[in-house]
Design a protein around this motif. Structure first.
Motif, mmCIF file in Angstrom:
data_model
loop_
_atom_site.group_PDB
_atom_site.id
_atom_site.type_symbol
_atom_site.label_atom_id
_atom_site.label_comp_id
_atom_site.label_asym_id
_atom_site.label_seq_id
_atom_site.Cartn_x
_atom_site.Cartn_y
_atom_site.Cartn_z
ATOM 1 N N GLU A 56 1.007 10.801 8.630
ATOM 2 C CA GLU A 56 0.292 10.254 9.777
ATOM 3 C C GLU A 56 -0.797 9.293 9.290
ATOM 4 O OE1 GLU A 56 1.229 10.718 12.814
ATOM 5 O OE2 GLU A 56 2.797 12.155 12.238
ATOM 6 N N SER A 57 -1.090 8.283 10.096
ATOM 7 C CA SER A 57 -2.091 7.281 9.696
ATOM 8 C C SER A 57 -3.438 7.921 9.395
ATOM 9 C CB SER A 57 -2.246 6.243 10.804
ATOM 10 O OG SER A 57 -1.057 5.513 10.996
ATOM 11 N N GLU A 58 -3.785 8.957 10.161
ATOM 12 C CA GLU A 58 -5.090 9.602 9.984
ATOM 13 C C GLU A 58 -5.243 10.233 8.602
ATOM 14 O OE1 GLU A 58 -3.001 10.058 12.438
ATOM 15 O OE2 GLU A 58 -4.020 9.133 14.146
ATOM 16 N N ALA A 59 -4.116 10.512 7.941
ATOM 17 C CA ALA A 59 -4.162 11.143 6.619
ATOM 18 C C ALA A 59 -4.006 10.125 5.493
ATOM 19 C CB ALA A 59 -3.069 12.208 6.515
ATOM 20 N N ALA A 60 -4.228 8.844 5.785
ATOM 21 C CA ALA A 60 -3.973 7.788 4.794
ATOM 22 C C ALA A 60 -4.816 7.950 3.529
ATOM 23 C CB ALA A 60 -4.221 6.420 5.420
ATOM 24 N N VAL A 61 -6.064 8.346 3.669
ATOM 25 C CA VAL A 61 -6.924 8.490 2.483
ATOM 26 C C VAL A 61 -6.467 9.678 1.643
ATOM 27 C CG1 VAL A 61 -9.273 8.919 1.681
ATOM 28 C CG2 VAL A 61 -8.888 7.387 3.617
ATOM 29 N N GLU A 62 -6.140 10.788 2.312
ATOM 30 C CA GLU A 62 -5.658 11.968 1.584
ATOM 31 C C GLU A 62 -4.343 11.661 0.872
ATOM 32 O OE1 GLU A 62 -7.037 12.036 4.620
ATOM 33 O OE2 GLU A 62 -8.877 13.014 3.891
ATOM 34 N N PHE A 86 9.468 4.679 3.983
ATOM 35 C CA PHE A 86 10.373 5.210 4.995
ATOM 36 C C PHE A 86 9.623 5.771 6.202
ATOM 37 C CE2 PHE A 86 12.606 8.975 6.696
ATOM 38 C CZ PHE A 86 13.743 8.360 7.209
ATOM 39 N N ALA A 87 8.685 6.670 5.965
ATOM 40 C CA ALA A 87 8.009 7.385 7.056
ATOM 41 C C ALA A 87 7.340 6.467 8.081
ATOM 42 C CB ALA A 87 6.994 8.375 6.477
ATOM 43 N N PRO A 88 6.632 5.403 7.662
ATOM 44 C CA PRO A 88 5.994 4.540 8.667
ATOM 45 C C PRO A 88 6.975 3.822 9.585
ATOM 46 C CG PRO A 88 4.989 4.221 6.511
ATOM 47 C CD PRO A 88 6.236 5.023 6.295
ATOM 48 N N LEU A 89 8.242 3.736 9.180
ATOM 49 C CA LEU A 89 9.239 3.030 9.989
ATOM 50 C C LEU A 89 9.988 3.941 10.962
ATOM 51 C CD1 LEU A 89 10.824 0.661 7.311
ATOM 52 C CD2 LEU A 89 9.344 -0.016 9.209
ATOM 53 N N ALA A 101 14.181 6.045 2.130
ATOM 54 C CA ALA A 101 13.968 4.720 1.549
ATOM 55 C C ALA A 101 13.899 3.718 2.689
ATOM 56 C CB ALA A 101 15.085 4.362 0.576
ATOM 57 N N ALA A 102 13.401 2.523 2.400
ATOM 58 C CA ALA A 102 13.241 1.496 3.429
ATOM 59 C C ALA A 102 13.869 0.192 2.983
ATOM 60 C CB ALA A 102 11.756 1.282 3.740
ATOM 61 N N VAL A 103 14.568 -0.447 3.916
ATOM 62 C CA VAL A 103 15.143 -1.774 3.702
ATOM 63 C C VAL A 103 14.429 -2.730 4.643
ATOM 64 C CG1 VAL A 103 17.195 -3.200 3.997
ATOM 65 C CG2 VAL A 103 17.387 -0.930 2.949
ATOM 66 N N TYR A 104 13.757 -3.720 4.094
ATOM 67 C CA TYR A 104 12.961 -4.644 4.904
ATOM 68 C C TYR A 104 13.692 -5.944 5.213
ATOM 69 C CZ TYR A 104 9.038 -1.601 3.645
ATOM 70 O OH TYR A 104 8.211 -0.527 3.476
ATOM 71 N N GLU A 105 14.679 -6.289 4.416
ATOM 72 C CA GLU A 105 15.364 -7.565 4.619
ATOM 73 C C GLU A 105 16.760 -7.518 4.019
ATOM 74 O OE1 GLU A 105 13.386 -9.732 0.698
ATOM 75 O OE2 GLU A 105 12.664 -10.241 2.707
ATOM 76 N N GLY A 106 17.582 -8.501 4.423
ATOM 77 C CA GLY A 106 18.921 -8.606 3.866
ATOM 78 C C GLY A 106 20.015 -8.012 4.730
ATOM 79 N N VAL A 184 6.286 -2.757 12.613
ATOM 80 C CA VAL A 184 6.806 -3.046 11.276
ATOM 81 C C VAL A 184 5.725 -3.647 10.386
ATOM 82 C CG1 VAL A 184 8.502 -4.387 9.972
ATOM 83 C CG2 VAL A 184 9.153 -3.318 12.136
ATOM 84 N N GLU A 185 4.863 -4.475 10.977
ATOM 85 C CA GLU A 185 3.798 -5.084 10.182
ATOM 86 C C GLU A 185 2.865 -4.012 9.627
ATOM 87 O OE1 GLU A 185 0.803 -8.879 10.532
ATOM 88 O OE2 GLU A 185 0.861 -7.507 12.226
ATOM 89 N N LYS A 186 2.492 -3.043 10.455
ATOM 90 C CA LYS A 186 1.631 -1.962 9.979
ATOM 91 C C LYS A 186 2.340 -1.146 8.906
ATOM 92 C CE LYS A 186 -1.042 2.072 11.427
ATOM 93 N NZ LYS A 186 -1.476 2.944 12.553
ATOM 94 N N ALA A 187 3.651 -0.926 9.097
ATOM 95 C CA ALA A 187 4.420 -0.178 8.098
ATOM 96 C C ALA A 187 4.369 -0.883 6.738
ATOM 97 C CB ALA A 187 5.867 -0.018 8.563
ATOM 98 N N ARG A 188 4.426 -2.205 6.754
ATOM 99 C CA ARG A 188 4.316 -2.964 5.498
ATOM 100 C C ARG A 188 2.934 -2.789 4.878
ATOM 101 N NH1 ARG A 188 8.330 -6.853 4.540
ATOM 102 N NH2 ARG A 188 9.778 -7.190 6.261
ATOM 103 N N HIS A 189 1.911 -2.716 5.710
ATOM 104 C CA HIS A 189 0.554 -2.519 5.191
ATOM 105 C C HIS A 189 0.442 -1.160 4.494
ATOM 106 C CE1 HIS A 189 -0.777 -5.323 8.712
ATOM 107 N NE2 HIS A 189 -0.215 -5.985 7.723
ATOM 108 N N VAL A 190 1.039 -0.138 5.101
ATOM 109 C CA VAL A 190 1.028 1.192 4.486
ATOM 110 C C VAL A 190 1.753 1.154 3.140
ATOM 111 C CG1 VAL A 190 1.788 3.586 4.729
ATOM 112 C CG2 VAL A 190 0.914 2.348 6.731
#
Length: 332
Positions: A56-62, A86-89, A101-106, A184-190
């Motif tokens: 979860e976003s709230e646990a980003a620092v942990e 994977f999880a943010p998507l 795993a995550a596939v962003y392009e292709g 998706v943009e936020k997922a890339r930031h994570v």
């Protein structure tokens, strides 16, 4: 600006460091590389401790605290890809014991009477060959497919512990509609913040090993760490690590607080981590001398983890260009 962990975060860092020292020592990493040992028991340890639930976003620092320690230990499991890519998507639809795993392009999505067909090839996907599920970003939205629906082949990587794979989607049938609500943009930031803090952990390991070496290595009857040139090298490494670490945790904090600055800060963190690994890689090897090039020296694992991170999700130069473009836009 000063960033410090509170008492709970300090305890969490201490706990994670103790677990990684016990469960993921350099001997395990070497066994994985030399003998092809299966890191699945280590993955199960993380699952049992609940670390894979820090999505979860709230646990980003942990989560960042865990990732820094795993970067320091050269973690051989799919933890990084699962929790930060994977999880943010998949928006809360993760299962703690399943790797992702995550596939962003292709890959493109084509609709027909029976649903959707996914076509294309994704290259150098982190943990694409050992994920249970794969999140696929397309123009139509984000799809989730099982690993047995695609063809994945592991490719060579500078870091022999990392798993990078080419994944082929040969008209993969997906009946469910894509998720169009995923940010998706936020997922890339994570993903960027996670990779940056992992690189910082590897760089800190290099610095620790180098400092231990120069304290104990004697030349002309004194430790080589007493020489001014060596002190300057060590100081440069320390400054680079602390700068990159501050930006990596700032990126995690902006994600946890849903701060709109996260877009810029994520790129800053990745750029700083890339610049840090360049300084630390070069100086760490030079402080060790010829010993740093030997297979028997554990320095190699941290060096390779830090350098491999530079080539994923955009280099330092690419992110510096994005930062410059962002600032240029504010001046127009």
């Amino acid at each position: 600006m000063l960033f410090e962990f509170d008492s709970d975060q300090q305890l969490w860092q201490k706990t994670v460091r103790e677990v990684t020292a016990k469960e993921c020592p350099s001997t395990l990493v070497r066994t994985v590389v030399d003998n092809g040992a299966d890191p699945a028991p280590l993955w199960k340890t993380y699952v049992g401790l609940g670390w894979t639930e820090l999505v979860e976003s709230e646990a980003a620092v942990e989560l960042a605290i865990v990732l820094e320690e795993l970067g320091r230990a050269t973690d051989p499991t799919p933890f990084l890809a699962t929790t930060t890519q994977f999880a943010p998507l998949v928006a809360g639809r993760t299962q703690p014991d399943r790797a992702g795993a995550a596939v962003y392009e292709g890959v493109s999505a084509v609709r027909d009477a029976d649903g959707w067909l996914l076509r294309g090839t994704a290259h150098r996907v982190l943990d694409g060959d050992r994920a249970d599920d794969i999140a696929v970003v397309t123009e139509a939205g984000v799809f989730t497919v099982r690993a047995d629906q695609v063809s994945a082949r592991r490719t060579s990587a500078f870091d022999p512990v990392l798993h990078l794979a080419d994944i082929v989607f040969d008209d993969v049938r997906v009946e469910a509609d894509p998720d169009t609500d995923v940010d998706v943009e936020k997922a890339r930031h994570v993903a960027l913040a996670g990779l940056a803090v992992t690189m910082v952990g590897a760089c800190r390991r290099i610095l620790d090993l180098a400092l231990d070496h120069v304290r104990n290595r004697q030349q002309f009857g004194v430790p080589i760490g007493s020489f001014q040139a060596v002190k300057h090298r060590a100081a440069d490494m320390h400054v680079a690590v602390e700068r990159a670490r501050a930006l990596a945790y700032f990126a995690a904090l902006t994600i946890a607080e849903d701060d709109p600055r996260r877009r810029l800060v994520a790129s800053m963190a990745k750029a700083a981590a890339g610049e840090c690994q360049s300084t630390v890689f070069r100086s760490g090897l030079q402080l060790f001398g010829a010993m740093g090039f030997t297979w028997e020296n554990d320095l190699q694992f941290a060096l390779k983890r830090a350098r491999a991170g530079e080539h994923m999700l955009g280099s330092a130069a690419e992110h510096r260009a994005l930062i410059a473009e962002e600032y240029r836009a504010t001046l127009v």
